[in-house]
Design a protein around this motif. Sequence first.
Motif, PDB file in Angstrom:
ATOM      1  N   ASN A 330       0.811  -1.224   0.000  1.00  0.00           N
ATOM      2  CA  ASN A 330       0.000   0.000   0.000  1.00  0.00           C
ATOM      3  C   ASN A 330       0.845   1.275   0.000  1.00  0.00           C
ATOM      4  O   ASN A 330       0.311   2.370  -0.166  1.00  0.00           O
ATOM      5  N   THR A 331       2.180   1.106   0.165  1.00  0.00           N
ATOM      6  CA  THR A 331       3.035   2.302   0.194  1.00  0.00           C
ATOM      7  C   THR A 331       4.262   2.195  -0.713  1.00  0.00           C
ATOM      8  O   THR A 331       4.842   3.214  -1.085  1.00  0.00           O
ATOM      9  N   ALA A 332       4.666   0.994  -1.089  1.00  0.00           N
ATOM     10  CA  ALA A 332       5.889   0.805  -1.881  1.00  0.00           C
ATOM     11  C   ALA A 332       5.727   1.412  -3.272  1.00  0.00           C
ATOM     12  O   ALA A 332       4.632   1.412  -3.841  1.00  0.00           O
ATOM     13  N   ILE A 351      -1.705  -2.139  -8.917  1.00  0.00           N
ATOM     14  CA  ILE A 351      -1.601  -1.844  -7.482  1.00  0.00           C
ATOM     15  C   ILE A 351      -1.410  -0.344  -7.271  1.00  0.00           C
ATOM     16  O   ILE A 351      -2.095   0.288  -6.459  1.00  0.00           O
ATOM     17  N   VAL A 352      -0.468   0.241  -8.010  1.00  0.00           N
ATOM     18  CA  VAL A 352      -0.179   1.672  -7.868  1.00  0.00           C
ATOM     19  C   VAL A 352      -1.407   2.509  -8.222  1.00  0.00           C
ATOM     20  O   VAL A 352      -1.717   3.500  -7.548  1.00  0.00           O
ATOM     21  N   ALA A 353      -2.136   2.099  -9.266  1.00  0.00           N
ATOM     22  CA  ALA A 353      -3.308   2.877  -9.686  1.00  0.00           C
ATOM     23  C   ALA A 353      -4.479   2.709  -8.721  1.00  0.00           C
ATOM     24  O   ALA A 353      -5.209   3.672  -8.446  1.00  0.00           O
ATOM     25  N   SER A 354      -4.650   1.500  -8.172  1.00  0.00           N
ATOM     26  CA  SER A 354      -5.842   1.217  -7.357  1.00  0.00           C
ATOM     27  C   SER A 354      -5.740   1.717  -5.924  1.00  0.00           C
ATOM     28  O   SER A 354      -6.746   2.082  -5.319  1.00  0.00           O
ATOM     29  N   ARG A 355      -4.553   1.732  -5.362  1.00  0.00           N
ATOM     30  CA  ARG A 355      -4.430   2.072  -3.940  1.00  0.00           C
ATOM     31  C   ARG A 355      -4.679   3.558  -3.670  1.00  0.00           C
ATOM     32  O   ARG A 355      -4.762   3.970  -2.523  1.00  0.00           O
TER      33      ARG A 355
END
Length: 420
Positions: A330-332, A351-355
């Motif tokens: 959630n942060t990387a 992941i980057v787009a959804s979080r």
Amino acid sequence: MNEQVIQKLKILAESAKYDVSCASSGTVRRNQKGGVGNTVGGWGICHSFAEDGRCISLLKIMLTNYCIYDCAYCINRISNDIPRATFSVTELVELTMEFYRRNYIEGLFLSSGVVRNPDYTMERLVRVAKDLRERHRFNGYIHLKSIPGASEELVRQAGLYADRMSVNLEIPTEENLKRLAPDKDHKSVYLPMKYIQQGVLESAEERKHYRRAPRFAPAGQSTQMIVGATPENDKDILNVSSALYRSPTMKRVYYSGYISVNTYDKRLPALKQPPLVRENRLYQADWLLRFYQFKVDELVDDAHPDLDLEVDPKLAWALRHPEVFPVNINTADYEMLLRVPGIGTRSAALIVASRRFSRIGFYELKKMGAVVKKAKYFITCNELPDKTILDLGPACVRKLLLPKPKKSADERQLTLDFKF
């Protein structure tokens, strides 16, 4: 198609099967009014894959399997007593068109043994491509193998008709190439590569000013190295690949596990079967270099000059660097997510787009295509209470992720009897 052509087809398709640098991608050559074939749209037919995943059928054939060279690793070497055949330019052009009209193929992959000299052979290859393009208006995919030592003029002519060109490096180091192929050297390979690169770059620059300027090898170039015929380790091979990829026109480096076709030659290793697992690991490492921002010295070094045959290169790297994990998904950042085993480029981007909208958990990871069974030891998130690599240790994680050995028939029968 007469019996003589069919017999030639059998011989030359068989001779061409050892060249693996065959791919149809990176080009769009659309059909035009009055033309035949396009790149989007039996013997010697191989299946390749475009960048979008489409399977494309190519006629993979040699113009001739006569050769003046005596390369130790090649089935077509001059000292071998094998059936020989040669297509005339007209025969091969008509064969290609006949296969295309019958919907057997969508393109041509053409190579050749070297007869007389490199320029004579290269000129005949160019004539095949030229006749297909200009006389038959063929707009399908054409991959031409450039002959090492061919002149710049002929290589530049070939690039105007071919979608992709390639020159096989074959052996990674000059010393071992000279030992197994005394008639060849790396200069004769790298020079045609340079000519192809110059042609592609000049064509791209010209098309910025003139939209209808001719395209030169729009799908770039590729090459091939033989794995296992010489004592180079994986570090040596990947360093050569990394250097080749610095060229803006090099699209693929292919790795061919050495097949022991000339067992009588004592310069070659006696292998019972090709090193297919090693070949697969090199392809995986190659993928990491091209798309995952890894460097060669991260995958192989002096302490580990060869890739691990039991686990894939990314997992091997993660097991050697437990201090980097676990990673909070959630942060990387994107670059760090790419280094997590089980997370690919598409999953990392999702992941980057959804979080930005909600926190990501186990269910969301699975929906994004991540291999959670592998990734869970290297990440943290709300719904993954399992122990990570810091808790279990690299040796334990390795053991958990190694594929379980298959049971023999007797063991399976004993298990069934016990259950019954």
